[in-house]
Design an enzyme around this catalytic site. Structure first.
Site, PDB file in Angstrom:
ATOM      1  CG  ASP A   1      48.307 -33.066 -69.390  1.00  0.00           C
ATOM      2  OD1 ASP A   1      49.207 -33.637 -68.755  1.00  0.00           O
ATOM      3  OD2 ASP A   1      48.113 -31.837 -69.374  1.00  0.00           O
ATOM      4  CD  GLU A  48      49.745 -31.016 -63.516  1.00  0.00           C
ATOM      5  OE1 GLU A  48      49.548 -30.692 -62.328  1.00  0.00           O
ATOM      6  OE2 GLU A  48      49.227 -30.420 -64.476  1.00  0.00           O
ATOM      7  CD  GLU A  56      53.011 -25.054 -66.089  1.00  0.00           C
ATOM      8  OE1 GLU A  56      52.685 -26.250 -66.261  1.00  0.00           O
ATOM      9  OE2 GLU A  56      52.215 -24.106 -66.211  1.00  0.00           O
TER      10      GLU A  56
END
Ligand code: KIV
Length: 264
Positions: free
Chosen positions: A83, A114, A181
């Site tokens: 990540d 993200e 998510e």
């Protein structure tokens, strides 16, 4: 060492087999998980469950690299995703420099970023420079402070359409896969149908191409809170406490160490 999964095998899994991913933060647990799942994610959630911080925002690149090295050491044949933490991908130049740093100092196979359509150009820049990217759309934990909390997406028409557009933009930019998510099951299904890359859900219903869970959640070790989407496959906290309590009692009573634990 040959990896058990590659970008090509993961992409071709769509519609053929469901993919499983679990987070891992260290060599020991990575080695235990390796043979059971297709991908290991060194998620910035480690900042919460490992470091005890209230959110993921203070995770640093060095921290992610340290844990990713450990995971790659413990699971050398696993496909490992690192990540990219908050604030390390603000511009495409910065994102590339930091992703290269991850690839240089670890044996990660991909990075996860993200963000939706506004990050598509940045994702394209990484992919063009030989960095495999997994996107992350829907609820984005790195936006918790700017959003004022963790907000489930897809309950209104605007966010439903926006998340689909985000997913398409990240696919077009060259991402090999997406995490989605914190969305309604309807949106999880719609995004899965809208793109041709594997969509890995967490709190996104049952109709995505695969699932991911945070290891300390699914093993019942993280007690602070249990999100609705978590299933505990083990009551880890109770088991660990019981074992440590027994050890302490046996030391105090003199039952441990016994004769079989002594050198002769
Ligand atoms: O940081 C993390 O563990 C993640 C998963 C929740 C997908 O991003």
């Amino acid at each position: 060492m040959r990896k058990t999964e590659t970008i090509a095998s993961l992409k071709s899994a769509k519609g053929e087999r469901r993919l499983t991913m679990i987070t891992a933060y260290d060599a020991l647990f990575a080695s235990l998980f390796a043979e059971e799942v297709e991908m290991l994610l060194v998620g910035d959630s480690l900042n919460m469950s490992f470091l005890g911080e209230p959110d993921t925002l203070s995770a640093t690149l060095d921290q992610m690299i340290y844990h990713t090295r450990a995971v790659c050491n413990g699971a050398p044949a696993s496909f490992v995703v690192c990540d990219m933490p908050f604030g390390t991908t603000n511009t495409k130049e910065e994102a590339l420099a930091n992703a290269v740093e991850v690839f240089r100092r670890t044996r990660a196979d991909a990075v996860k970023i993200e963000g939706g359509a506004s990050r598509a150009e940045l994702v394209r820049h990484l992919v063009d420079n030989a960095i495999a990217v997994m996107g992350h759309v829907g609820l984005m934990p790195q936006s918790v402070r700017s959003e004022g909390g963790y907000r489930v997406q897809g309950r209104d028409e605007e966010s439903f359409a926006r998340v689909i557009a985000d997913a398409k933009a990240i696919e077009e930019a060259g991402a090999f896969s997406l995490v989605i998510e914190g969305v309604t099951p309807e949106l999880g299904r719609a995004v899965t149908e809208a793109v041709s890359i594997p969509v890995i859900g967490i709190g996104a219903g049952a109709e995505t191409d695969g699932q991911v869970l945070v290891w300390s959640d699914m093993l019942g070790l993280f007690e602070a809170f249990k999100p609705k989407f978590v299933k505990r496959y083990m009551e880890g906290a109770a088991l660990v406490k019981e074992a440590v309590r027994t050890y302490a009692q046996e030391v105090r009573s003199g039952a441990f160490p016994a004769e079989e634990h002594c050198y002769r």
